[in-house]
Design an enzyme around this catalytic site. Structure first.
Site, PDB file in Angstrom:
ATOM      1  CD  GLU A   1      -3.056   0.884   2.351  1.00 32.43           C
ATOM      2  OE1 GLU A   1      -3.495   1.858   2.915  1.00 32.43           O
ATOM      3  OE2 GLU A   1      -3.135  -0.302   2.744  1.00 32.43           O
ATOM      4  CG  ASP A   2       1.632   2.943   3.112  1.00 33.38           C
ATOM      5  OD1 ASP A   2       0.576   3.326   2.390  1.00 33.38           O
ATOM      6  OD2 ASP A   2       1.364   2.587   4.263  1.00 33.38           O
TER       7      ASP A   2
END
Length: 770
Positions: free
Chosen positions: A110-111
């Site tokens: 996600e990051d």
């Protein structure tokens, strides 16, 4: 004398005389630098893991550390601290190495630049599936409401849970650590996360029987949702700490002596209920703290089921039981596997308190729930344990998956989900004629019972007998009722009125499902009419918006196989026509933009720096640099006013739209759309002339009598007319007020917001940013 235990995950298990709720929400006293934190994780894994090979976990730490390098949390700590803390929470739940590795890696997709494929290549399919299951959906359209985004992410999570229950255990650990560090977030985000935790994640933890996580999530959510209430409870509970400890110690000693006298080996602990539980009882039953019967609780842990009932008999000899306050969850376990005997008794000094009696195995399951014994748990020899029996404990998850497939409207899905999780907290237990136990939400009727047996039984139901007597279909069931459903092949199916009677999500969904199937033709026609009418109101013909690509995109977004199924869903109300048409319009406009030539774009943009071009003074004193003879209007999403930093967006055929630079639609704009941005600024006001500008704010407050009057008085004193006001009040008593009005400058707005924030019970005031 036996001592009490800590129930806070991630906190070393110490001994104290009395367990208090404050310890539920304490942040664990663990190292703050990554390497020391990892060493702590290793120690906790080695306490229970049959193998000393932690290569997989070490590799996960090294990969996550590199991937998150340079990233910081709101607290100012290196980001890797968070996934390591999640790993420690999972270790305290005694999860396997794959789960802990996935917990450490849960944010890398996600990051960071890593993909699920990278995870699979480095760590295998198991870990990759777990990481993917807890990763939020990418490429979200930020024009979509938050409830839509939340619903889509939860849909994905539930589908992943169906494949591997470890997904939600990782997600709960992630949410728990985020709640522990919520103090570093802005107030608006604290309210959002606290609400979501109370509505979704704490109830899921309860569904899974993981009380160690559930109680801490509850208390942390209350701490940020109602800080004044939380602090008041803390002070009231702590105010009489010494008396409480003396009282509980006395009871523990008395019970301990009685058990030894009877030859029952028992571990006895005393505690005070956690804050959220106390708060719910006070609100639901309109009671003060002194009126809560089971504020104090004594837990007796024995060796066998026989000892449980023997201990119960001794307790009722020692203390007078309160009628109607005995529950046997051993004979009739809760759906989340919880087993225990509960009785509330009166102490010798007249103080009521609760006694819980269970075996050590029951206590372990009460603490760890599904994590205590599940099919992925490793035996002492390192082999996987087959736990197919635990699959039966997850029938509620299969039910959610079933009705979420039938619910295309994300708002409806969220409503059903919250209702289902909320209703689980209180249950009624009934029997079929064959003696099978059915667990239903409190307030359920015979219709709910019929659909819990089978959808066909509910659809053909014409009556019911309870305890051998005929009853109306809306008869409210009570614990121990023996229910027989009367069916007929000639039944015409359920009545729409049943939807107003039933309490269970399962029954409501099955009834809706019947109407969707039986009335599909009528629904298709009605759905088409609704879609055409909505499109016409937006200035479009449906034929203009529909083509092969747009139809496929809409069907894929809402999960339908064909257009008739989608229009039928609109017809019966399962999907809103506005959702469909707005998506079609969005696709239509994107197609038009994609077909624009470079000359079209250059006609709007390339002249912005040309020295011979005049600056355009637009509506409301706006100067748009480099654009001549073009209409200027304000964006409704962020409502800019003089003093705001602004930027222009060149639209196709509608001139220039003025946004605030902090507008969410500008911040999340694609590179393609950014080519259309153009400089804009406020024109100095002419002396004596002041225009007014539309603005919207949200006021968050603890609801009370006179709150609206106080807020309205400020507007009246400032000679500001409120154009529109919408007020919503939650079950927890928090009011959210959306106000729109005209203002003359940013200075005036800031002054008004500052005055509103001073009003008693107001939590925060936020200006709309898109």
């Amino acid at each position: 004398m036996a001592n009490t235990e800590s129930q806070t995950i991630g906190l070393d298990q110490g001994s104290r005389d009395v367990e208090t709720s404050a310890e539920h929400t304490a942040v664990p006293a663990i190292p703050s630098d990554p390497d020391s934190l990892y060493s702590e994780l290793q120690k906790r894994v080695l306490r229970y893991h049959p193998s000393d090979d932690l290569t997989l976990i070490r590799k996960a730490y090294e990969v996550a550390d590199r991937a998150h390098e340079g990233q910081m949390r709101k607290s100012g700590e290196p980001y890797i601290i968070h996934p390591l803390c999640v790993g420690i929470i999972l270790a305290d739940l005694e999860m396997d190495k794959e789960t802990i590795a996935a917990g450490i890696l849960h944010d890398v997709v996600e990051d960071t630049a890593m993909s699920v494929e990278d995870i699979e290549r480095e760590f295998g399919v198991d870990v990759a599936l777990l990481v993917d299951g807890v990763t939020k959906l990418g490429q979200i359209d930020y024009k979509v409401e938050k409830v839509e985004i939340q619903a889509e992410n939860l849909r994905k999570m539930f589908l992943a849970m169906a494949k591997d229950i470890r997904v939600i255990i990782i997600k709960l650990a992630d949410r728990l650590h985020n709640m522990r560090t919520l103090e570093y977030m802005r107030r608006e985000k604290q309210l959002e996360k606290a609400s979501e935790t109370m509505d979704i994640y704490a109830p899921i933890a309860q569904r899974l029987g993981i009380s160690r996580i559930k109680v801490e999530l509850d208390d942390l959510a209350l701490k940020y949702w109602k800080p004044a209430v939380y602090q008041s409870l803390v002070e009231q509970v702590n105010a009489r700490k010494s008396q409480r400890e003396e009282f509980v110690d006395g009871i523990v000693n008395e019970v301990d002596a009685k058990m030894k006298e009877a030859g029952i080996q028992a571990e006895i602990k005393g505690r005070v209920k956690h804050y959220f539980s106390i708060y719910k009882k006070m609100v639901n039953h309109d009671k003060t703290l002194d009126q809560i019967y089971d504020l104090f609780a004594i837990r007796i842990v024995v060796n066998s089921v026989g000892d449980c009932y023997a201990a119960l008999g001794l307790i009722h000899e020692m203390y007078k039981p309160i009628p109607g306050r005995f529950k046997d969850y051993i004979a009739m376990p809760k759906e989340n596997m919880y087993q225990s005997l509960h009785t509330t008794v009166i102490g010798n000094d007249g103080t009521p308190f609760e006694i819980q009696i269970r075996t050590s195995e029951m206590h372990r399951i009460a603490e760890y729930g599904i994590a205590a014994h599940w099919k992925y748990k490793e035996a002492s020899n390192g082999n996987k344990v087959n736990g197919n029996q635990e699959e039966e404990k997850l029938t509620w998850l299969r039910q959610i998956l079933e009705w979420q497939q039938d619910s295309s409207d994300n708002k409806e899905f969220m409503s059903l989900l919250k209702s289902d999780l909320d209703l689980f907290s209180e249950s009624v237990y009934c029997f079929s004629p064959q003696g099978d136990v059915k667990t239903l939400p409190t307030g359920s009727c015979t219709i709910d019972f019929a659909y819990s047996v089978h959808s066909a039984v509910g659809n053909r139901m014409i009556g019911a007998r309870v305890n051998g007597k005929l009853v109306p279909v809306d008869y409210v069931l009570r614990n121990g009722d023996r229910v027989e459903i009367i069916t007929s092949q000639n039944s015409k199916g359920p009545s729409r009125d049943w939807l107003k009677i039933v309490k269970s999500t399962q029954a409501r969904n099955k009834i809706n499902q019947w109407f969707r199937k039986e009335l599909k033709t009528d629904n298709i026609e009605r759905g088409r009419e609704l879609i055409e009418r909505y499109a016409k109101g937006k200035g479009y013909a449906v034929s203009e918006l529909l083509n092969a690509e747009s139809t496929e995109a809409v069907l894929r977004k809402y999960g339908f196989k064909d257009w008739d199924s989608l229009t039928a869903a609109v017809g019966h109300g399962g999907l809103k026509e506005g959702q469909v048409v707005n998506k079609l319009i969005d696709l239509h406009e994107k197609e038009l933009r994609a077909n624009e030539t470079d000359a079209d774009i250059l006609a709007h943009n390339t002249s912005r720096d040309h020295p011979e071009r005049k600056e355009k003074s637009g509506r409301g004193g706006i100067i748009v640099k480099g654009v001549h003879d073009v209409a200027v209007h304000f964006a409704k999403c962020c409502s800019p006013i003089p003093g705001d930093e602004i930027v222009g967006y060149v639209t196709r055929g509608r001139g220039v739209t003025i946004h605030r630079t902090d507008c969410i639609n500008i911040i999340n704009m694609s590179d393609f759309d950014r080519e259309r941005l153009i400089e804009a600024e406020w024109k100095p006001e002419e002396e004596g002339k002041r225009d007014s500008y539309a603005v919207e704010i949200n006021v968050y407050a603890e609801n009370r009598t006179g709150l609206l009057v106080d807020i309205s008085r400020l507007f009246s004193e400032g000679h500001i007319d409120i154009g529109q006001m919408n007020v919503r009040t939650s079950k927890q008593g928090t009011a959210t007020m959306e106000l729109s009005f005209q203002i003359r400058s940013l200075e005036e707005l800031n002054r008004l917001i500052a005055q509103i924030r001073k009003i008693p019970n107001v939590i925060d005031v936020q200006r709309k940013t898109g």
